[in-house]
Design an enzyme around this catalytic site. Structure first.
Site, PDB file in Angstrom:
ATOM      1  N   HIS A  25      32.844  54.305  15.048  1.00  0.00           N
ATOM      2  CA  HIS A  25      33.884  55.180  14.498  1.00  0.00           C
ATOM      3  C   HIS A  25      33.634  56.650  14.820  1.00  0.00           C
ATOM      4  CE1 HIS A  25      31.188  55.635  10.841  1.00  0.00           C
ATOM      5  NE2 HIS A  25      31.632  56.871  10.974  1.00  0.00           N
TER       6      HIS A  25
ATOM      7  N   SER B 169      26.940  59.785  10.066  1.00  0.00           N
ATOM      8  CA  SER B 169      27.257  58.535  10.753  1.00  0.00           C
ATOM      9  C   SER B 169      26.525  58.443  12.082  1.00  0.00           C
ATOM     10  CB  SER B 169      28.757  58.443  11.017  1.00  0.00           C
ATOM     11  OG  SER B 169      29.443  58.041   9.870  1.00  0.00           O
TER      12      SER B 169
ATOM     13  N   ASP C 119      30.605  48.269  14.245  1.00  0.00           N
ATOM     14  CA  ASP C 119      30.637  49.729  14.138  1.00  0.00           C
ATOM     15  C   ASP C 119      29.483  50.367  14.900  1.00  0.00           C
ATOM     16  OD1 ASP C 119      31.686  52.183  13.431  1.00  0.00           O
ATOM     17  OD2 ASP C 119      30.604  52.293  11.541  1.00  0.00           O
TER      18      ASP C 119
END
Length: 823
Positions: free
Chosen positions: A91, A194, A121
């Site tokens: 993402h 992230s 992911d």
């Protein structure tokens, strides 16, 4: 309400965030270290060189146009190979271009996404670098709940890259809106973390940070992708270039216990079995319960997905199922799951993260203006055609609004131009004059807003039939009062010129004007339309129309029946059309061959009228990958010439792409395949004591509140029923007869007859007329009678354009189907 926060962040919004400083706990918390907190810097020093910051330009969907140079997004990555291979979250890079990677020692490299897997992911980014320090991964079996961990990443702002927070492993085998298991930690994880590393006190990576929970009163609830999933994905990336997932062809539902998080041994209910799939061939049925794959239990969907990671497509497995209270086993050969489109956005403006590097001027090539482009100027907003644009200072000190108005008088005098400027404001005027300055004179007004107190300057330039308004607003009075700043603002305005040099490489073109705009649908079809066409919420189809709505195109997508051909389909549609309109009110060109988006297609052109204007429908029929695409252009017949160009442009620009098809696209029934024009459905009005058998193809037969007036319609006609229990039959007949007489007295061409007719075992008064309203000829029959103390008026109306024998008989049958009962 709970929200899952994906940890990417815009740099501009980060400035307004509150920074939370995390203090490190005492050395006693780290039982496996001999020197307490002195070990923490050593672990950080060992691992932080393997963590990088990732920054790039965010885009959404197919919009790869740069909005402004400060519109950036960032995340974190972990070096997995010394040659510049970096692991991050999918993402983070999904909608990012002009990727730049900054290492812990401050070196910057352009990067490119090479591998991408949205299910886990995880993704890989490659930079051209050698001698980097790859991370060391922990053994999956060594991770324990309660062990100390640290999160390394780039929270909130890119300036905070390689920040370190600490905590413990709070839980294992978590499943929070994820396909696979996750590690839970209370180490502070914030937007921008992230793709960063969660490391143990040996400096080993135990997980890749991916998300956190945000809810009032909730703290320390972050999640990481565990190392066993990371290794599984990396292994597939290396061997196959993608993650090869097994496919059974099942849709599965969890038990109540699994949904709420209780331990469950109930297995997964089979809610759907895809035809011709491995599961279908092995005899798996809807309603069965899947208990295990080989020896791996499948109590919930995460366990099911984790189990499949042990296999590759083509391998044989044994399923343990429960059906009808007894267990059974079946073997099957796994298929391969169709990979989803990665939709990775690649670089659009070169490898520079600042796509405006070297640009010192900004302007619009279509409208023909340009001005100086200081580094702090950003594009805040822009109209679709570029005729209204707002440029703003990144620090928020001022904004410039450039508005271009066309269709103005070309010989406007200085007085007229100054009058235009004066009409722009009713605030306090500080200065107003005409500046006769070569080569571009302008009208000038300086003012101060009564509300808010902002200072502004408006300049208006006339060029041919266009007026260019350049409006600068200065936010704070102290900025305007500062002579140095005010002069810098005015100097910037003075650089505005009514020309655009296409040969100047330092001039950034922000023109938004284009002849066509591209429409991308969920059905894999994209096409170009004129820029002034927009999406309309008309009916159930995807429809776009011109500004006045006279010209439109609609797309209907349905599934093709087995063995159906585009020729048969187009023929059926032509017969449907000719069955609606009487011969004198319709035209059909006939089916012809064409090509749409590289696919063989058929087209037909229909024209129809109700007696006034003629309208055409140019229809394209395409059969592609088991789906029927019916594309219908509608327009007044008088506009056929201009529409031919639009239709031709559509056909040339149309593209079919399997990758852009919505993955949830399934079977879409073509209602025309099921339609029976003569089939009826019952309508009952209990309040007013009657029922009807109404053709299903008509509108109005929905279950609504029983009303005194009920209408059933079709194109060009309909049947209405009025029920009145407060009036006598004589009064109702007299009232209606007066209306007909009045119409006849007003218009000599209005003729009607009034007769007594036997109907429903009583006598009804029938009024009948054939008339033309606004050049639309029609037939009208009205029947008035009484049943069970209620006076009914049945009104049959149909335009001559659709008054085929079949349509008129259908109306009469609906009338005669009426049945009456006492309330």
């Amino acid at each position: 309400m709970k929200k899952r926060t994906v940890l990417g962040k815009s740099l501009l919004s980060a400035a307004a965030a509150i920074l939370l400083f995390v203090t490190v706990a005492g050395g006693a918390a780290y039982a496996d270290t001999s020197s307490g907190q002195t070990a923490i810097p050593a672990v950080i020093e060992k691992t932080t060189s393997s963590v990088v910051a990732i920054i790039g330009k965010p885009v959404s969907g197919k919009d790869t146009k740069e909005r402004n140079r400060y519109d950036l997004a960032h995340g974190t990555g972990v070096i997995v190979e010394s040659d510049g291979t970096i692991l991050t979250n999918a993402h983070v890079v999904k909608n990012m271009r002009n990727i730049n990677v900054v290492t812990a020692d401050g070196r910057s490299y352009p990067g490119k996404t090479t591998h991408y897997d949205e299910e886990s992911d995880l993704a890989l980014v490659k930079i051209d670098a050698l001698g980097l320090t790859p991370a060391t991964f922990a053994s999956p079996t060594d991770i324990k709940v309660g062990e100390p961990v640290m999160a390394i990443g780039t929270p909130l702002s890119f300036a905070l890259r390689n920040s370190v927070t600490s905590g413990i492993v709070s839980g294992m085998d978590r499943s929070v809106q994820s396909k696979y298991q996750l590690i839970q930690t209370d180490a502070a994880i914030n937007p921008g973390n992230s793709g960063g590393a969660l490391v143990n006190m040996k400096g080993q990576v135990i997980g890749i940070n991916t998300l956190k929970y945000v809810q009032y009163g909730v703290d320390g609830l972050g999640f990481s992708i565990p190392v066993h999933t990371v290794q599984y994905v990396l292994d597939h990336f290396h061997k196959y270039g993608k993650v090869k997932r097994p496919y059974l062809g099942l849709e599965l539902g969890e038990s109540w216990e699994a949904v709420v998080g209780l331990p469950s041994g109930n297995g997964l209910e089979v809610t759907y079995v895809e035809p011709d799939s491995p599961a279908a061939k092995a005899g798996v049925k809807q309603g069965d319960t899947l208990l295990a794959i080989d020896e791996l239990k499948t109590g919930n969907l995460v366990a099911y997905n984790e189990a499949l990671t042990h296999y590759l497509p083509g391998q044989k497995v044994r399923l343990t199922l429960q059906a009808g209270g007894s267990s059974k086993g079946t073997e099957l050969v796994l298929g391969e799951e169709r990979a989803k489109d990665a939709k990775i956005v690649q670089d659009g403006d070169g490898s520079y993260i600042d796509a405006d590097q070297g640009k010192t001027q900004i302007g619009d090539s279509h409208f023909g203006w340009s001005m100086k482009y200081p580094a702090g100027l950003v594009k805040a907003s822009q109209s679709p055609d570029g005729g209204n644009i707002v440029l703003a200072d990144a620090k928020g000190e001022f904004a410039i609004n450039i508005i271009v108005q066309d269709k103005q008088s070309e010989d406007l005098s200085p007085f007229g131009l100054l009058k235009k400027v004066s009409g722009k404001s009713n605030d306090t005027v500080l200065e107003k004059r005409y500046v006769d300055q070569a080569p571009q004179p302008y009208a000038l007004m300086v003012g101060k807003r009564k509300e808010g107190g902002e200072y502004y300057q408006i300049r208006a330039y006339l060029k041919e039939d266009k007026i260019y308004y350049v409006i600068m607003v200065i936010k704070k009075e102290e900025s305007y009062a500062n002579e140095f700043k005010r002069n810098s603002y005015l100097d910037l305005l003075d650089t505005f010129v009514l020309k655009f040099d296409n040969n100047n490489p330092a001039l950034k073109n922000i023109s938004a004007y284009q002849q066509d705009n591209t429409v991308t649908t969920e059905y894999g079809l994209s096409f170009d339309l004129p820029t002034n066409w927009s999406k309309r919420e008309w009916g159930q189809y995807l429809t776009y129309a011109s500004e006045d709505g006279d010209l439109s195109v609609s797309l209907q997508v349905t599934s093709a029946a087995s063995g159906d051909t585009v020729k048969d389909w187009a023929g059926r549609q032509e017969r449907l059309f000719t069955g609606i309109y009487a011969e004198d009110y319709r035209e059909v060109r006939g089916v012809q061959e064409t090509v749409v988006g590289g696919a063989a297609a058929l087209e037909n052109r229909y024209a129809s009228t109700m007696g006034d204007k003629w309208y055409e429908h140019h229809v394209l029929y395409v059969l592609k990958d088991k789906y029927k695409y019916e594309i219908s252009f509608s327009y007044p017949k008088a506009a056929a010439g201009s529409m031919d160009e639009i239709i031709g442009s559509f056909a040339k620009s149309a593209r079919f792409s399997k990758e852009s098809v919505n993955s949830s696209l399934g079977f879409i029934q073509d209602e025309d395949d099921l339609m029976d024009k003569n089939r009826t459905a019952a309508y009952t009005n209990k309040k007013y004591g009657y029922s009807l058998q109404v053709p299903e193809i008509w509108y109005g037969n929905q279950g609504e509140v029983d009303t005194a007036l009920k209408q059933f319609t079709f194109e060009g006609g309909g049947l209405s029923v009025t029920a009145d229990d407060r009036i006598s039959l004589e009064e109702a007949v007299n009232r209606l007869e007066q209306e007909y007489k009045k119409n006849a007295e007003t218009d000599a061409n209005y003729k009607y007859t009034a007769t007594d007719e036997p109907l429903f075992e009583t006598t009804a008064k029938r009024f009948a007329t054939q008339y033309k309203s606004k050049n639309v000829p029609y037939t009208l029959h009205e029947y008035v009678f009484a049943q069970n103390g209620i006076v009914y008026t049945f009104r049959l109306r149909i335009n001559d354009a659709v008054k085929t024998e079949e349509q008129w008989k259908r109306l009469e049958r609906a009338l005669l189907s009426a049945r009456f009962f006492a309330k």
